[in-house]
Write a protein that holds these residues in place. Sequence first.
Motif, mmCIF file in Angstrom:
data_model
loop_
_atom_site.group_PDB
_atom_site.id
_atom_site.type_symbol
_atom_site.label_atom_id
_atom_site.label_comp_id
_atom_site.label_asym_id
_atom_site.label_seq_id
_atom_site.Cartn_x
_atom_site.Cartn_y
_atom_site.Cartn_z
ATOM 1 N N VAL A 56 0.840 -1.199 0.000
ATOM 2 C CA VAL A 56 0.000 0.000 0.000
ATOM 3 C C VAL A 56 0.873 1.245 0.000
ATOM 4 O O VAL A 56 1.809 1.359 0.797
ATOM 5 N N THR A 204 -10.220 0.229 0.029
ATOM 6 C CA THR A 204 -9.463 -0.646 0.919
ATOM 7 C C THR A 204 -9.865 -2.104 0.757
ATOM 8 O O THR A 204 -9.015 -2.999 0.785
ATOM 9 N N VAL A 207 -7.971 -4.052 -2.061
ATOM 10 C CA VAL A 207 -6.510 -4.157 -2.049
ATOM 11 C C VAL A 207 -6.068 -5.584 -2.339
ATOM 12 O O VAL A 207 -5.194 -5.840 -3.177
ATOM 13 N N LEU A 220 -3.634 4.240 -2.340
ATOM 14 C CA LEU A 220 -4.894 4.555 -1.656
ATOM 15 C C LEU A 220 -4.874 6.025 -1.266
ATOM 16 O O LEU A 220 -3.994 6.470 -0.536
ATOM 17 N N ALA A 223 -9.419 6.562 0.351
ATOM 18 C CA ALA A 223 -9.698 5.409 1.213
ATOM 19 C C ALA A 223 -9.016 5.541 2.569
ATOM 20 O O ALA A 223 -9.461 4.953 3.554
ATOM 21 N N ILE A 224 -7.950 6.317 2.625
ATOM 22 C CA ILE A 224 -7.256 6.588 3.893
ATOM 23 C C ILE A 224 -7.514 8.015 4.351
ATOM 24 O O ILE A 224 -7.952 8.258 5.476
ATOM 25 N N ALA A 245 -6.107 -0.153 6.193
ATOM 26 C CA ALA A 245 -5.411 -0.271 4.918
ATOM 27 C C ALA A 245 -4.078 -0.987 5.069
ATOM 28 O O ALA A 245 -3.718 -1.842 4.248
ATOM 29 N N GLN A 248 -4.710 -4.676 5.502
ATOM 30 C CA GLN A 248 -5.100 -5.307 4.236
ATOM 31 C C GLN A 248 -3.884 -5.510 3.337
ATOM 32 O O GLN A 248 -3.722 -6.565 2.708
#
Length: 262
Positions: A56, A204, A207, A220, A223-224, A245, A248
């Motif tokens: 990520v 997320t 992922v 991301l 999403a964060i 995140a 994941q």
Amino acid sequence: MSPLLLPNFSTPSSSFNFVPPPPPVTIRPPALRCYHSPPSISTPEATLTNILNSGVIACLRTQSPDVALEAARAAITAGISVLEIVVSTPGVFEVLHQLVQDFPTTTLGVGTVLNTKDAENAKNAGAKFIMSPAIVKGILDQDSDDLLYIPGVMTPTEILSSYNAGAKIVKVYPVSAIGGVQYIATLKKPFPHIPMVASQGITTDSVGAYIDGGASAVVLSDAIFDKKAISQRNFTAIYRLAQLAALQGDAAVKRKEKIYPG
């Protein structure tokens, strides 16, 4: 931790006393990955390894430097180990420099870099990598020993051309608009040797699907760094989104390593 100081901002920042909430007792965020490269491995190669290990890349853009600092701090504290700040963020290079000082083991970079001047400024501020939404030939042609460049690509021709020109990894953008996971899986068939970052519109909960489909990592953003949380300066919410995140990404990378060891 001592208060953060931003020496070049025209407006004094607000409080930098963010204290993240304790993680839920049912889960633990993955430890930050610290890659210590031996002298024979260049910084771009070490940075690439960090990205592959993370799965990520958190992408942060805000309208103020103090919010950028606190949001980045929340995400990193939650377990994010690779983070880019979009170059349009006010005071981006000062913010990056401060984060490099405070989180020396985190892989930090600058995104949406479109020219060599911003690339050089990012490097001077301590960036380990830069990303672009397209191929910036002036940056790609530079042979940097301490900065990883991730050009943006969309077509097979762009992917192969970038790789042959020296790119160690490419960013497939805008991935959700051109097929999403299936597009990545299709591209990996002729190019299994080229690491790819999937970017744009990724959530997320997808992922794992992207990494299972062949992506080395995903970018991301919202999403964060949820827009509402950013506008409300709700760094606790950002911490929790970042924690999820990171978990994941960590799970997807470990699953991939079991399927394709080595």
